[in-house]
Structure formats: C-alpha cells, structure tokens
Write a protein that holds these residues in place. Structure first.
Motif, PDB file in Angstrom:
ATOM      1  N   GLN A 155       0.841  -1.201   0.000  1.00 54.68           N
ATOM      2  CA  GLN A 155       0.000   0.000   0.000  1.00 54.68           C
ATOM      3  C   GLN A 155       0.875   1.250   0.000  1.00 54.68           C
ATOM      4  O   GLN A 155       0.569   2.236  -0.676  1.00 54.68           O
ATOM      5  CB  GLN A 155      -0.950   0.009   1.194  1.00 54.68           C
ATOM      6  CG  GLN A 155      -1.928   1.185   1.184  1.00 54.68           C
ATOM      7  CD  GLN A 155      -2.799   1.215  -0.059  1.00 54.68           C
ATOM      8  OE1 GLN A 155      -3.492   0.248  -0.355  1.00 54.68           O
ATOM      9  NE2 GLN A 155      -2.760   2.323  -0.799  1.00 54.68           N
ATOM     10  N   ASN A 156       1.975   1.212   0.742  1.00 59.49           N
ATOM     11  CA  ASN A 156       2.889   2.351   0.763  1.00 59.49           C
ATOM     12  C   ASN A 156       3.440   2.661  -0.634  1.00 59.49           C
ATOM     13  O   ASN A 156       3.634   3.819  -0.993  1.00 59.49           O
ATOM     14  CB  ASN A 156       4.054   2.091   1.725  1.00 59.49           C
ATOM     15  CG  ASN A 156       3.639   2.185   3.181  1.00 59.49           C
ATOM     16  OD1 ASN A 156       2.559   2.704   3.496  1.00 59.49           O
ATOM     17  ND2 ASN A 156       4.458   1.679   4.081  1.00 59.49           N
ATOM     18  N   SER A 206       0.341   3.805  -3.107  1.00 56.29           N
ATOM     19  CA  SER A 206      -0.238   5.095  -2.700  1.00 56.29           C
ATOM     20  C   SER A 206       0.381   6.265  -3.458  1.00 56.29           C
ATOM     21  O   SER A 206      -0.263   7.296  -3.662  1.00 56.29           O
ATOM     22  CB  SER A 206      -0.059   5.325  -1.197  1.00 56.29           C
ATOM     23  OG  SER A 206      -0.880   4.447  -0.462  1.00 56.29           O
ATOM     24  N   ASN A 245      -5.168   1.778  -4.542  1.00 54.36           N
ATOM     25  CA  ASN A 245      -5.419   0.996  -3.333  1.00 54.36           C
ATOM     26  C   ASN A 245      -5.047  -0.460  -3.549  1.00 54.36           C
ATOM     27  O   ASN A 245      -5.430  -1.063  -4.557  1.00 54.36           O
ATOM     28  CB  ASN A 245      -6.899   1.069  -2.929  1.00 54.36           C
ATOM     29  CG  ASN A 245      -7.219   2.377  -2.225  1.00 54.36           C
ATOM     30  OD1 ASN A 245      -6.441   2.850  -1.401  1.00 54.36           O
ATOM     31  ND2 ASN A 245      -8.348   2.967  -2.575  1.00 54.36           N
TER      32      ASN A 245
END
Length: 229
Positions: A29-30, A33, A38
């Motif tokens: 997710q990091n 992003s 997502n």
C-alpha cells in the motif's frame, strides 16, 4: 471426513507461522499510494503464495502502475527492511513446530519467500524456532522451484529434500493461502488450511481440513503424535 495418516509435515511461512501477510499489505500500500491506488484484499488474495517476480508483475498489471517489475521489487525491498525485522508468531505455530520436532516427525519449510526475505523476517527474533526445520525451500530464490504456487513445484521439491524421499501422499501441508492449498493439492498432498477470516468460504473448499488457528490443529487426525494433555 476420514484423513489419511502421514509421516512428514511441510509448513508454509507467511501468514501461517509469521504475521507477515499483514506487513506485505502495509508495504505494498505504501508503494501504490504514490500513484493514488489501493492495494485491495481481493488483489492480495490473487497474490498470496506467488513468487516475488510474479507478485510484482501482477500488482503492476492489475493497478496499471507506471513502473517496471524491477523497480517495484526494489521499492518492496526498502519497505521490507523497515517492516520485517519485527515479525510476530501466529497463534499455535511455536507450540506445533516444537511438538513435531520433539517427537521426531520430519518437518520442512516450504515458503515462496526468497532467502533474503526469510533472513529479514527470522534473524532478529525467531532463529531458534526456525532452526528446528532441518530442510528449508525458498521458492523465490531456489532454482529447482520453476513455478510459484498454485503450481505444485515447491512442495514436490521440499518433499524431495527429506533424506527418505517420502511420496506425496505421506506429506501433510499446512497453509493459509488459497494458492498454497491449490499447490499442495496439485502435488497430491493433504493440506490443512488456516485462512485469514476474510477469505470467502467458497475459496477454502480445496483444503482437506480448514481450521481457524494452528491452536485448533489435532495432529492425531493424521496419525501424528498427539499433544500432551
């Protein structure tokens, strides 16, 4: 349902012994992003058990990320170096591994992780426990494992590492991932699944047995020594 007796046990690692599946979610997710994307649980379900390069290709493809496979892997490694050293054991994992080892049941580790990734996850807190596995197969860095899960390669290679070369039907696999269950079944092995509670029930039907935690596992169901009361 009647289960067949086994003599050898193969363990997956991520999400079964260690809580790293949660950490993979944070790491990916990091990365995504940065592009306003997502990393959904539906996508994660498709990826669990795949080798490193397969995972990177699928995330990039599914989320249409403007980056190469190599860049995604490099970004992932940076995240893992931060997150993985403090992995936690999943409930019941230590008790079961120690029990089988003490009772001289041959056990092996069959993880899609690379050796480098394994070292990050294990070396700080868990070397003593993982030293109980005399045979370890790292799917993402082992040249003998040609294809990742759901292909059977890793479990067939892992079984072949035991000196007595057990037949597939003599091996029991412990897994958390849908792809891992499919791989074990394709290898001709029985498989106990400990799925994340979010995994839809219809995706667990390939497993020989489904339990909610390794604390619920009864070795005697498969002809293995029972836990001491």
């Amino acid at each position: 349902m009647a289960f067949l007796p086994v003599t050898h046990v193969l363990f997956d690692m991520d999400g079964l012994i260690l809580n790293t599946e949660d950490l993979y979610t944070v790491a990916f997710q990091n990365i995504v992003s940065q592009f306003g994307k997502n990393y959904t649980y539906d996508l994660k379900l498709k990826l669990m058990g795949l080798q490193t390069h397969e995972t990177a290709k699928m995330v990039i493809s599914e989320l249409e990320l403007p980056m190469s496979t190599e860049t995604f892997i490099e970004e992932s490694k940076k995240q893992f170096e931060i997150l993985f050293p403090d992995t936690q054991l999943m409930p019941g994992a230590k008790r079961l591994i120690e029990h089988l080892s003490k009772n001289n049941v041959p056990i092996g580790l069959a993880t899609s992780s690379s050796k480098d990734s394994y070292d990050l996850k294990v070396n700080k807190h868990h070397t003593e426990l993982f030293s109980l596995f005399p045979y370890k197969t790292f799917g993402s860095s082992d040249p003998e494992v040609k294809n990742g899960k759901p292909h059977p390669d890793i479990f067939l290679v892992s079984a072949n590492r035991f000196p007595d070369k057990p037949k597939p039907e003599q091996c029991l696999v412990l897994e958390d991932a849908v792809n891992g269950v499919k791989a074990a079944k394709a290898a001709g092995m029985q498989v106990v699944m400990v799925p994340d509670p979010r995994v839809p029930k219809h995706l667990t039907t390939d497993a020989t047995l489904v339990i909610s935690s390794l604390l619920d596992f009864k070795p005697e169901l498969f002809g293995l020594p029972p836990f001491d009361e």
